[in-house]
Scaffold this motif. Structure first.
Motif, PDB file in Angstrom:
ATOM      1  N   UNK A   1       0.848  -1.186   0.000  1.00  0.00           N
ATOM      2  CA  UNK A   1       0.000   0.000   0.000  1.00  0.00           C
ATOM      3  C   UNK A   1       0.885   1.239   0.000  1.00  0.00           C
ATOM      4  N   UNK A   2       0.280   2.384  -0.259  1.00  0.00           N
ATOM      5  CA  UNK A   2       0.993   3.651  -0.179  1.00  0.00           C
ATOM      6  C   UNK A   2       0.323   4.509   0.890  1.00  0.00           C
ATOM      7  N   UNK A   3       1.120   5.140   1.732  1.00  0.00           N
ATOM      8  CA  UNK A   3       0.561   5.993   2.777  1.00  0.00           C
ATOM      9  C   UNK A   3      -0.230   7.148   2.170  1.00  0.00           C
ATOM     10  N   UNK A   4       0.211   7.646   1.031  1.00  0.00           N
ATOM     11  CA  UNK A   4      -0.506   8.750   0.394  1.00  0.00           C
ATOM     12  C   UNK A   4      -1.926   8.347   0.004  1.00  0.00           C
ATOM     13  N   UNK A   5      -2.108   7.057  -0.371  1.00  0.00           N
ATOM     14  CA  UNK A   5      -3.457   6.577  -0.691  1.00  0.00           C
ATOM     15  C   UNK A   5      -4.313   6.477   0.565  1.00  0.00           C
ATOM     16  N   UNK A   6      -3.703   6.005   1.672  1.00  0.00           N
ATOM     17  CA  UNK A   6      -4.442   5.972   2.934  1.00  0.00           C
ATOM     18  C   UNK A   6      -4.888   7.378   3.327  1.00  0.00           C
ATOM     19  N   UNK A   7      -3.996   8.347   3.135  1.00  0.00           N
ATOM     20  CA  UNK A   7      -4.332   9.729   3.475  1.00  0.00           C
ATOM     21  C   UNK A   7      -5.462  10.263   2.594  1.00  0.00           C
ATOM     22  N   UNK A   8      -5.392   9.969   1.303  1.00  0.00           N
ATOM     23  CA  UNK A   8      -6.429  10.435   0.383  1.00  0.00           C
ATOM     24  C   UNK A   8      -7.777   9.812   0.715  1.00  0.00           C
ATOM     25  N   UNK A   9      -7.753   8.532   1.000  1.00  0.00           N
ATOM     26  CA  UNK A   9      -8.994   7.845   1.376  1.00  0.00           C
ATOM     27  C   UNK A   9      -9.563   8.432   2.662  1.00  0.00           C
ATOM     28  N   UNK A  10      -8.679   8.682   3.636  1.00  0.00           N
ATOM     29  CA  UNK A  10      -9.117   9.223   4.921  1.00  0.00           C
ATOM     30  C   UNK A  10      -9.753  10.602   4.758  1.00  0.00           C
ATOM     31  N   UNK A  11      -9.162  11.450   3.946  1.00  0.00           N
ATOM     32  CA  UNK A  11      -9.709  12.794   3.747  1.00  0.00           C
ATOM     33  C   UNK A  11     -11.083  12.739   3.088  1.00  0.00           C
ATOM     34  N   UNK A  12     -11.280  11.749   2.247  1.00  0.00           N
ATOM     35  CA  UNK A  12     -12.542  11.653   1.517  1.00  0.00           C
ATOM     36  C   UNK A  12     -13.634  10.930   2.305  1.00  0.00           C
TER      37      UNK A  12
END
Length: 613
Positions: free
Chosen positions: A238-249
């Motif tokens: 996984x990529x942390x940036x994807x986790x962050x994007x998902x979390x913001x959305x």
């Protein structure tokens, strides 16, 4: 049909002749798909021979597990310590000495015979010629369509007096079962890019849909005392940036929050393979596992296997269970990755051996076809899941994404060979193990809402094992299904005996679930997504029990099939799981081999579990 193993006792011996001093221990009926026998192996080549020793009291493991997990037991929740488990199941001195003496009497140098730290295995490095004499076997080199080579025999024998003391020997008939990117188990893999236009929960599932659907709380209250683990196998990452994007959305408060990564056997977040399929599984598991338990609950990521060879379920079991671990080249080299790995790019560190702490709930979204493995190999691993259950650990696996077929679109022939032209239903493993909780997938019908009944996802795996017998905890539910909703298929295309383990046990949404992969919003479908959703829900159940001063729930199957949990699930009564030229099984009232007992009714589940000691 294939032979059926009791869920308590593994059948180990086929006697080749009434007066013979040797017994046929295992024979392979066919070569797995993609492999071809190329040549006889060189007699001087070295083989790391591993002998799995039989364990005392193993026929009682189901009773021990039921004693600490059934709601009516006065010992409910009194989980064992690792030392208690090791003491109860360690092979006897008689077993160790009998097998060791046989090796020495056969001319093996005593200095070459080693007993594993847990005393569960004997291992000795031998030449092919020596092993062929010891086992009355012939070894060949097999070549895969990919060019990979593998060493195996077609059968092997043991002296009659040794046979009762040996589960199985490797490398022998078994074939490669590593969870590497070039082969191994299937994950969901059904990924679709979507537009950013907001849609209803019938078209796009989000964490808020799941909370509304199952009545989930917004945050835990005892997070620091609780634990939840998700297992991934490199190269899935996984990529942390994807986790962050998902979390913001979709998940307030999770932006910037990372899982606690535990590297096992060189596990890394690789960056060289960037196809969506290498990100889908880990991203989906973590995005939903972390979102549903909230930012205060730490989620452990067990990242297993290096980028060169990958790993197997056994490599993970080695790390969390010292009794199972075989330390330094003790695993089955034909099935499991052996570390340290001295090839270029391989992990050269020490192999973890019971040094990784298991979490209260462990979710793993990977699977094999049951037929990929020998019954003895699968049986030995299944027993270890039983031991984890006795220690109070909840182990979850997906039921599969191919209906009644196996992964890669393979069904079975009457003799057990896997082929795309087969007609016999092909079960999933470890879902077919009675000591794990198998999770199926559901969907919201088109035009429906979170207030409407769910339907079975039409790829959700389910059926009956060809290896394991029916556990007592599900006997009444499965007998009722067969009595009132018998599928009517001929007994030559499925295990219709009514005596084998049936799965799944329960289900959750697994269709059109929103995720973020490489900064793009997509939907994903699969039981490998419904599994971590259930893992998060059970973690929240543990949170409520811990807050009430009670212990984690551990192995849940004995409880959820009992009368005390009769109202804890939303029954799913529509849908099928096609495959092998049939419509598969049907979802019906009560338990069924498509959705199990149904989907979680969290308030009722918590209420039922809080009533237990």
């Amino acid at each position: 049909m294939l032979s059926l193993l009791s869920w308590l006792t593994l059948s180990l011996v086929v006697v080749s002749g009434a007066t013979s001093p040797w017994t046929l221990h295992e024979r392979r009926s066919h070569i797995p798909p993609g492999w071809n026998r190329a040549r006889k192996h060189e007699p001087s080549a070295i083989i790391p021979l591993r002998i799995a020793l039989t364990q005392p009291n193993i026929d009682q493991i189901g009773s021990y597990l039921n004693d600490v997990s059934h709601p009516d037991s006065p010992n409910y929740g009194d989980h064992w310590t690792p030392d208690q488990v090791a003491t109860k199941f360690a092979p006897t001195k008689e077993t160790i000495n009998t097998v060791r003496d046989w090796l020495l009497q056969s001319g093996v140098d005593p200095a070459r015979v080693e007993v594993s730290p847990g005393k569960g295995w004997l291992h000795v490095n031998s030449t092919v010629g020596e092993v062929e004499g010891l086992l009355r076997a012939k070894y060949y080199v097999y070549v895969h369509d990919t060019g990979a080579e593998h060493v195996a025999s077609e059968s092997y024998h043991l002296p009659a007096h040794v046979t009762p003391h040996v589960d199985f020997v490797t490398p022998t008939i078994h074939f490669d079962a590593r969870l590497a990117h070039e082969g191994g188990p299937t994950t969901s893999g059904i990924v679709t890019k979507v537009s950013a236009k907001a849609k209803g929960c019938d078209e796009e599932i989000t964490p808020s849909c799941l909370r509304a659907l199952y009545g989930l709380p917004n945050k835990p209250v005892s997070a620091k005392k609780n634990s939840f683990g998700i297992v991934e196998f490199t190269p899935q990452t996984h990529r942390q940036s994807d986790l962050n994007s998902f979390a913001k959305k979709y998940s307030t408060g999770l932006s910037g929050v990372s899982p606690k990564m535990v590297s096992i056997d060189g596990g890394v977040l690789q960056t060289k393979l960037t196809d969506d399929n290498y990100y889908a599984e880990s991203s989906a598991d973590l995005e939903y596992g972390m979102s549903l338990v909230g930012p205060k609950q730490e989620v452990t990521l067990y990242q297993v296997g290096d980028t060169h060879r990958g790993a197997s379920f056994n490599n993970f079991l080695d790390a969390i269970d010292g009794f199972y671990c075989i330390f330094e080249n003790g695993d089955d080299a034909s099935h499991d990755t052996i570390y340290p790995d001295n090839v270029p790019g391989g992990y050269k560190g020490k192999q973890p051996c019971g040094t990784v702490k298991p979490t209260n709930v462990i979710s793993t979204s990977y699977k094999y076809n049951e037929a990929d493995l020998s019954d003895l190999y699968a049986g030995r691993q299944c027993l270890e899941y039983g031991k984890l259950g006795i220690m109070g650990i909840t182990v979850l696996y997906p039921s599969g994404d191919d209906g009644v077929e196996g992964g890669r679109g393979l069904c079975l022939t009457p003799k057990g060979k896997q082929t795309s032209k087969g007609k016999v239903f092909n079960p999933s493993f470890p879902a077919s193990c009675p000591f794990v909780t198998a999770v199926g997938a559901t969907r919201i019908a088109s035009g429906g809402s979170v207030h409407d009944p769910e339907s079975a996802w039409d790829h959700s795996g389910g059926g009956w094992s060809n290896y394991f017998g029916m556990p007592a905890y599900q006997a009444d539910a499965v007998k009722s299904y067969l009595k009132h909703h018998h599928p009517g298929y001929s007994g030559d295309i499925w295990n219709s005996t009514g005596k084998s383990r049936a799965y799944p046990d329960l289900s959750a949404i697994g269709y059109n679930v929103m995720i973020v992969i490489r900064d793009e919003v997509m939907t994903i479908s699969g039981t490998s997504l419904s599994t971590p959703i259930v893992g998060a829900i059970l973690t929240l159940v543990n949170d409520a029990r811990i807050n009430a001063g009670k212990r984690p729930i551990g192995f849940i199957n004995s409880a959820i099939y009992s009368e005390k949990f009769s109202g804890a699930f939303h029954d799913v009564t529509t849908g099928t799981n096609p495959g092998c030229g049939t419509k598969g099984f049907e979802a019906v009232k009560g338990w069924d081999p498509v959705t199990g007992l149904g989907t979680p009714n969290f308030p009722r589940m918590v209420e039922a579990w809080l009533k237990l000691r």
